[in-house]
Scaffold this active site. Structure first.
Site, PDB file in Angstrom:
ATOM      1  N   ASN A   9       0.483  -0.664   0.057  1.00  0.00           N
ATOM      2  CA  ASN A   9      -0.114   0.097   0.044  1.00  0.00           C
ATOM      3  C   ASN A   9       1.311   1.172  -0.190  1.00  0.00           C
ATOM      4  O   ASN A   9       1.575   1.505   1.161  1.00  0.00           O
ATOM      5  CB  ASN A   9      -0.732  -0.219   1.486  1.00  0.00           C
ATOM      6  N   TRP A  10       0.957   1.759  -0.896  1.00  0.00           N
ATOM      7  CA  TRP A  10       1.792   2.842  -1.439  1.00  0.00           C
ATOM      8  C   TRP A  10       1.606   3.940  -0.534  1.00  0.00           C
ATOM      9  O   TRP A  10       1.940   5.388  -0.460  1.00  0.00           O
ATOM     10  CB  TRP A  10       2.496   3.078  -2.802  1.00  0.00           C
ATOM     11  N   LYS A  11       0.328   4.201  -0.133  1.00  0.00           N
ATOM     12  CA  LYS A  11      -0.827   5.222   0.557  1.00  0.00           C
ATOM     13  C   LYS A  11      -0.359   7.130  -0.816  1.00  0.00           C
ATOM     14  O   LYS A  11       0.085   6.323  -1.443  1.00  0.00           O
ATOM     15  CB  LYS A  11       0.183   5.625   1.717  1.00  0.00           C
ATOM     16  N   HIS A  89      -9.428   1.429   5.194  1.00  0.00           N
ATOM     17  CA  HIS A  89      -8.082   1.465   5.897  1.00  0.00           C
ATOM     18  C   HIS A  89      -7.915   2.943   6.547  1.00  0.00           C
ATOM     19  O   HIS A  89      -9.230   3.873   6.508  1.00  0.00           O
ATOM     20  CB  HIS A  89      -7.174   2.672   5.172  1.00  0.00           C
ATOM     21  N   GLU A  91      -6.896   5.301   8.052  1.00  0.00           N
ATOM     22  CA  GLU A  91      -6.349   6.531   7.636  1.00  0.00           C
ATOM     23  C   GLU A  91      -7.603   6.585   7.088  1.00  0.00           C
ATOM     24  O   GLU A  91      -7.942   8.747   7.313  1.00  0.00           O
ATOM     25  CB  GLU A  91      -5.818   6.814   6.858  1.00  0.00           C
ATOM     26  N   GLU A 161      -5.491  -4.555  10.717  1.00  0.00           N
ATOM     27  CA  GLU A 161      -3.737  -3.602  10.844  1.00  0.00           C
ATOM     28  C   GLU A 161      -4.758  -3.470  12.158  1.00  0.00           C
ATOM     29  O   GLU A 161      -5.557  -2.200  12.382  1.00  0.00           O
ATOM     30  CB  GLU A 161      -4.604  -2.667   9.764  1.00  0.00           C
ATOM     31  N   GLY A 167       2.638   2.501  11.010  1.00  0.00           N
ATOM     32  CA  GLY A 167       3.334   3.620  10.701  1.00  0.00           C
ATOM     33  C   GLY A 167       4.315   4.173  12.044  1.00  0.00           C
ATOM     34  O   GLY A 167       4.643   4.862  11.550  1.00  0.00           O
ATOM     35  N   SER A 205       3.264  -1.914  10.527  1.00  0.00           N
ATOM     36  CA  SER A 205       5.176  -2.035  11.111  1.00  0.00           C
ATOM     37  C   SER A 205       6.095  -3.574   9.428  1.00  0.00           C
ATOM     38  O   SER A 205       6.551  -3.444  10.853  1.00  0.00           O
ATOM     39  CB  SER A 205       5.159  -1.381  12.691  1.00  0.00           C
ATOM     40  N   GLY A 226       3.523  -0.627   4.528  1.00  0.00           N
ATOM     41  CA  GLY A 226       3.108   0.870   3.926  1.00  0.00           C
ATOM     42  C   GLY A 226       4.111   0.905   3.030  1.00  0.00           C
ATOM     43  O   GLY A 226       5.104   0.228   2.463  1.00  0.00           O
ATOM     44  N   GLY A 227       5.321   1.147   4.511  1.00  0.00           N
ATOM     45  CA  GLY A 227       6.433   1.967   4.279  1.00  0.00           C
ATOM     46  C   GLY A 227       7.818   0.790   3.267  1.00  0.00           C
ATOM     47  O   GLY A 227       8.341   1.120   2.824  1.00  0.00           O
TER      48      GLY A 227
HETATM   49  P1  13P Z   1       2.831   0.902   7.857  1.00  0.00           P
HETATM   50  O1  13P Z   1       3.737  -1.348   7.014  1.00  0.00           O
HETATM   51  O2  13P Z   1       3.695   1.606   7.156  1.00  0.00           O
HETATM   52  O3  13P Z   1       2.780   0.780   9.384  1.00  0.00           O
HETATM   53  O4  13P Z   1       1.588   0.583   7.439  1.00  0.00           O
HETATM   54  C1  13P Z   1       0.651  -0.468   7.419  1.00  0.00           C
HETATM   55  C2  13P Z   1      -0.190   0.047   6.561  1.00  0.00           C
HETATM   56  O5  13P Z   1      -1.384   1.183   7.411  1.00  0.00           O
HETATM   57  C3  13P Z   1      -0.775  -0.783   5.280  1.00  0.00           C
HETATM   58  O6  13P Z   1      -2.075  -0.201   5.035  1.00  0.00           O
END
Ligand code: 13P
Length: 248
Positions: A9-11, A89, A91, A161, A167, A205, A226-227
């Site tokens: 997930n590149w966000k 998600h 967010e 999640e 994050g 994470s 994510g990251g």
């Molecule tokens: P991180 O892997 O950066 O913690 O993000 C997780 C995420 O929100 C994937 O959708």
């Protein structure tokens, strides 16, 4: 058992130049299904660069067409080559006002266009500390159930999640993830959703260092990353970790 699934997930990250480097460095691995969920403007570029990885988006409109300025329909995503779309998600829930019922309508919109919704659920730290993890997740899943029911869940992917792990660098331990994933599987089984093909991903994470332990858990069927999905070597290392410790 279906293959494990690892989804990046590149966000809100990327550029034409950076995407080319990232996707060029990813490649694919036999034995694990890989996908990337990119920002809308990069769908066409990613579709043209992907070689074996599946394409996805990060959200979708609940509407199919009409006077909904700024929205993107599931049918448009399908036409651009998407197989997956993330819905709910945390967010989107926290920052853009998406409530449980809307997440359900978005999952239904995805299924209508034959996309696979990746339905995100998870508790906050306060909810975990209050011992309310499965209550919160049951409420989130229940609202989606209202929209897509048993047939829809049998075609969906679920992502656990925990909000406190996203994050933060503080992933759930393998045991914590397993406990919730088993609870989600129980929730589905109580509603007679056929479990054999259902995949429940863990997100929050995940990195090359902790992925193998998480993916070794019997009810962790992959990850939502994510990251660590923004650096090709790291993403590949996370994907490879599905194949150690009893992964596929
Ligand atoms: P991180 O892997 O950066 O913690 O993000 C997780 C995420 O929100 C994937 O959708």
């Amino acid at each position: 058992m279906p293959k494990k699934l690892v989804v990046g997930n590149w966000k809100l990250n990327g550029s034409l130049a950076a995407n080319e480097v990232l996707l060029g460095g990813c490649g694919t691995l036999a034995g694990v299904e890989m996908a990337v969920c990119v920002p809308f403007p990069y769908l066409a570029q990613a579709a043209s660069l992907l070689d074996g990885m599946a394409l996805g988006a990060q959200t979708v409109s609940e509407f199919q067409s009409g006077a909904y300025t700024g929205e993107v329909s599931a049918e448009m995503l399908a036409e651009m080559g998407c197989r997956y779309v993330i819905v709910g998600h945390s967010e989107r829930r926290a920052l853009f006002g998406e409530d449980d019922a809307m997440v359900g309508r978005k999952a239904a919109a995805a299924l209508r266009a034959e996309l696979v919704p990746i339905v995100c659920v998870g508790e906050s730290l306060a909810e975990r500390e209050a011992g309310r993890v499965m209550e919160v997740i049951g409420r989130q899943l229940g609202a989606v159930w209202e929209s897509i029911g048993k047939e829809g869940f049998s075609r969906a992917v679920i992502a656990y999640e925990p909000v406190w792990a996203i994050g933060t660098g503080r992933a759930a331990s393998a045991g914590e993830a397993q406990e919730v994933h088993a609870g989600i599987r129980r929730w589905l089984s109580e509603r007679e959703v056929p479990l054999a093909e259902i995949r429940i991903l863990y997100g929050g994470s995940v990195n090359a260092g902790n992925a193998a332990a998480l993916f070794a858990m019997p009810d962790v069927d992959g990850g939502l990353i994510g990251g660590a999905s923004l650096v090709a070597e790291e993403f590949i290392a996370v994907c490879r970790a599905t194949m150690t410790n009893g992964g596929c």
